[in-house]
Motif scaffolding. Structure first.
Motif, PDB file in Angstrom:
ATOM      1  N   LEU A   1      48.383  44.040  35.819  1.00 11.09           N
ATOM      2  CA  LEU A   1      48.760  42.646  36.016  1.00 11.09           C
ATOM      3  C   LEU A   1      50.280  42.527  36.088  1.00 11.09           C
ATOM      4  O   LEU A   1      50.829  41.922  37.015  1.00 11.09           O
ATOM      5  CB  LEU A   1      48.194  41.797  34.877  1.00 11.09           C
ATOM      6  CG  LEU A   1      48.373  40.292  35.002  1.00 11.09           C
ATOM      7  CD1 LEU A   1      47.517  39.741  36.110  1.00 11.09           C
ATOM      8  CD2 LEU A   1      48.013  39.607  33.689  1.00 11.09           C
TER       9      LEU A   1
ATOM     10  N   ARG B   1      44.254  37.120  37.490  1.00  8.57           N
ATOM     11  CA  ARG B   1      43.301  37.053  36.376  1.00  8.57           C
ATOM     12  C   ARG B   1      41.926  36.629  36.885  1.00  8.57           C
ATOM     13  O   ARG B   1      40.898  37.126  36.427  1.00  8.57           O
ATOM     14  CB  ARG B   1      43.770  36.042  35.338  1.00  8.57           C
ATOM     15  CG  ARG B   1      44.958  36.493  34.524  1.00  8.57           C
ATOM     16  CD  ARG B   1      45.100  35.537  33.335  1.00  8.57           C
ATOM     17  NE  ARG B   1      46.458  35.424  32.852  1.00  8.57           N
ATOM     18  CZ  ARG B   1      47.024  36.287  32.028  1.00  8.57           C
ATOM     19  NH1 ARG B   1      46.347  37.330  31.616  1.00  8.57           N
ATOM     20  NH2 ARG B   1      48.259  36.116  31.635  1.00  8.57           N
TER      21      ARG B   1
ATOM     22  N   ARG C   1      43.982  42.969  34.774  1.00  7.53           N
ATOM     23  CA  ARG C   1      44.440  42.829  33.388  1.00  7.53           C
ATOM     24  C   ARG C   1      45.570  43.813  33.095  1.00  7.53           C
ATOM     25  O   ARG C   1      45.832  44.728  33.862  1.00  7.53           O
ATOM     26  CB  ARG C   1      43.295  43.126  32.402  1.00  7.53           C
ATOM     27  CG  ARG C   1      42.076  42.239  32.528  1.00  7.53           C
ATOM     28  CD  ARG C   1      42.151  41.071  31.555  1.00  7.53           C
ATOM     29  NE  ARG C   1      40.963  40.221  31.684  1.00  7.53           N
ATOM     30  CZ  ARG C   1      40.820  39.279  32.607  1.00  7.53           C
ATOM     31  NH1 ARG C   1      41.758  39.074  33.496  1.00  7.53           N
ATOM     32  NH2 ARG C   1      39.717  38.551  32.660  1.00  7.53           N
ATOM     33  N   GLY C   2      46.180  43.599  31.945  1.00  8.74           N
ATOM     34  CA  GLY C   2      47.078  44.587  31.347  1.00  8.74           C
ATOM     35  C   GLY C   2      48.270  44.975  32.197  1.00  8.74           C
ATOM     36  O   GLY C   2      48.912  44.128  32.813  1.00  8.74           O
TER      37      GLY C   2
END
Ligand SMILES: Nc1ncnc2c1ncn2[C@@H]1O[C@H](COP(=O)(O)OP(=O)(O)OP(=O)(O)O)[C@@H](O)[C@H]1O
Ligand SMILES: [Mg+2]
Lengths: 302, 286
Positions: free
Chosen positions: B155, B146, B151-152
């Motif tokens: 991740l 992070r 992200r998303g």
């Protein structure tokens, strides 16, 4: 020479004696609180009904209520919390995580500890000079809220620092070692992990502020008030207004004080009922703090 | 003044100061030092306030190799390790002198103008005591990602990959939301390794990573280190000489702030050139 068994027996005795003293001391505290509650309940419980909470004070004791007082207390607490919490937490974080040790921070530290011990009426005097006369904030909710905010600031700062200090250094090192900046470490780790301790401190501070009377009388709170501050929301644009901040006000303990100082016995019953309300609010705040602390401790143990 | 240093270039014993970047070293089949240097420590001194703890350290660590640092307690192993990710910057009064060049770009890690945050993003660390965050297993690994803006679904994927690389996925696949504290000590340490691995560091610093673990958990971590060296350069401090012998390609022996001897692990343990080293590895002190 005394034998070993005699020595042990004597030590045991002393142990037992302390247990008795300790139990008595604890009981004394409990019994006092209980007696207080009972006494207040006996006098005040009869007056506690819906109308008491929804009526303004009145010349007729049986029609009088605490509407303006509890609304006033609520408004003042909103101002107090929304200024003291961000300021106190920020100061606590700064002192604990940012400030390098120096003579300057030492002095600040000692002063914060001292501030917590200053009699509250002194804060009232200072607020009168600063907020009322200097900044012209009036004998208003905003002045009262700011005064109490300054009063409880040291409690929140100290609670924040203690909560931060309880976090092991390894956690900080882990975050820094991953490339977090100081602020990211504070925001994503230290603040969440110390939230329980901070929240507990805030609640205890607020429950102290709720009962404060002297500083608010000093800044000129009214003792008899039969109107509410203007509503913060309106049916037409701009829909909300902050004019309630400038409204005059009274609070629960002042209302209580006002009734106690009347000669008629019936008003004293009203005072007892108000005291009961105040006590229940403070005790429930403390209960929330205890539950919070317990739950956090169960979740995070270092 | 550097005569106590013995760098691993046996063919030029007359020049103890020569940089050990050469592949001219010994053994017939692919010598470990054939890899390019990853970090070069030059004339490194380190001070805790007035107290000098590292004294003129000169050494080269090779890419995708495991280098162990051994030596008696208090000799400065941890201090040397923590120079690499500028951990000493967190506390006032600490001072570095000299250079630690990080390759391929040759940035001097300890130069005051070098950003410590960037160095920590490039060089991961695993601590002596497992120190997971009091968050879920997933969040522990996700944090570093992070920070780098991952992200998303990416991740998700990279957290899983890191847990796989740390040999922890099989045990934790269905408990990603559980608190990290619910893991055993050995699993927690592997979680910390996963956390360090997730962001693809060029180098990982291990400070006695198994000293708080039982033999089974220790063996797992050692296997892991052997596996990891194909993708990262590893520096490991250990008190356990068997461990150093098992996992490392190079070993440095430190004593009272000096790097007394540095050589291929096998040679350092079988045929040390310094009497002090010999005394230490044969258990005469320490
Ligand atoms: N923060 C500090 N301030 C002052 N001196 C320190 C500090 N940390 C370590 N030292 C000293 O520096 C020296 C080296 O410490 P260091 O922790 O690097 O040793 P080490 O080789 O890692 O030892 P161990 O094997 O016990 O972990 C020791 O003499 C220690 O007392
Ligand atoms: Mg150490």
């Amino acid at each position: 020479m005394t034998s070993l068994t005699t020595i042990i027996r004597r030590s045991r005795l002393r142990d037992q004696m302390f247990i008795i003293v300790g139990v008595l001391a604890t009981l004394l505290g409990m019994i006092t609180l209980l007696a207080l509650l009972l006494d207040l309940s006996r006098d005040g419980f009869g007056r506690l009904h819906w109308g008491f909470l929804t009526s303004f004070p009145s010349r007729h004791p049986e029609k009088a209520g605490i509407l303006s007082a509890w609304v006033g207390t609520l408004c003042v607490m909103v101002v107090t919390a929304s200024t003291a919490v961000p300021l106190g937490v920020a100061a606590g974080i700064y002192l604990e995580e940012y400030a390098r040790r120096s003579w300057f921070t030492e002095i600040i530290e000692i002063n914060i500890a001292n501030l917590a011990g200053v009699p509250s009426i002194i804060y009232g005097l200072m607020a009168l000079g600063l907020f009322v006369y200097q900044f012209n904030l009036g004998h208003s909710i905003q002045t009262a809220g700011l005064t109490l905010a300054i009063l409880i600031l040291p409690i929140i700062i100290v609670a924040t620092r203690e909560a931060l200090r309880a976090i092991p250094q390894e956690i900080r090192e882990a975050a820094y070692a991953q490339g977090a900046t100081r602020w990211q470490t504070v925001w994503f780790h230290l603040l969440p992990y110390s939230m329980g301790g901070i929240a507990t401190g805030v609640i205890i501070a607020l429950s102290r502020a709720i009962g404060e009377t002297a500083p608010l009388i000093t800044i000129g709170a009214l003792t008899y008030i039969a109107f509410l501050p203007p509503s913060p929301v309106h049916p037409e644009s701009p829909y909300n207004s902050m004019s309630w901040l400038r409204s005059e006000f009274t609070v629960l303990p002042i209302q209580m004080f006002n009734w106690v100082s009347r000669p008629q016995k019936e008003f004293h019953l009203n005072a007892a009922a108000t005291g009961l309300v105040l006590l229940v609010v403070t005790l429930s705040l403390n209960a929330v703090a205890i539950v919070l602390r317990y739950r956090i401790r169960r979740r995070i143990k270092w | 003044m550097n005569s106590h240093l013995n760098q691993p270039n046996a063919l030029s014993p007359v020049e103890p100061l020569t940089l050990p970047r050469v592949s001219s070293t010994v053994s017939a089949e692919a010598p470990p030092s054939a890899n390019p240097p990853k970090a070069e420590v030059r004339a490194l001194n380190f001070f805790y306030g007035p107290k000098q703890v590292l004294k003129n350290i000169n050494v080269t660590f090779f890419q995708h190799r495991v280098t162990a640092l051994i030596g008696p307690s208090g000799c400065g192993k941890t201090t040397l390790l923590r120079c690499f990710n500028r951990m000493h910057d967190l506390y006032p009064g600490n001072r570095y002198e000299g250079q630690i060049m990080l390759h391929p770009d040759g940035v001097n890690i300890i130069h005051p103008q070098t950003d410590p945050v960037e160095m920590r993003m490039r060089i991961g660390m695993v601590f002596q005591k497992p120190n997971p965050y009091p968050k879920s297993i997933f969040e522990n690994v996700a944090f570093g990602l992070r920070l780098r803006g991952v992200r998303g679904s990416e991740l998700q994927g990279r957290v899983e990959q890191a847990l796989r690389n740390a040999a922890l996925w099989d045990e934790t696949a269905d408990r990603q939301r559980d608190l990290a504290f619910s893991l055993s000590g050995g699993q927690q340490q592997r979680l910390c390794i996963a956390r360090a691995l997730a962001t693809d560091p060029e180098m990982i610093l291990f400070d006695e990573p198994t000293s708080a673990l039982d033999p089974v958990a220790t063996a797992k971590i050692e296997d892991l280190i052997a596996e990891l060296k194909h993708r990262v350069t590893i520096l490991i401090v250990t008190h356990n000489m068997q461990q150093a012998a098992r996992v490392s390609d190079f070993t440095g022996f430190m004593f009272l702030g000096d790097l007394v001897e540095f050589d291929q692990t096998q040679r350092l343990f079988t045929n040390p050139s310094q009497k002090l080293t010999n005394d230490y590895i044969t258990g005469r002190f320490g």
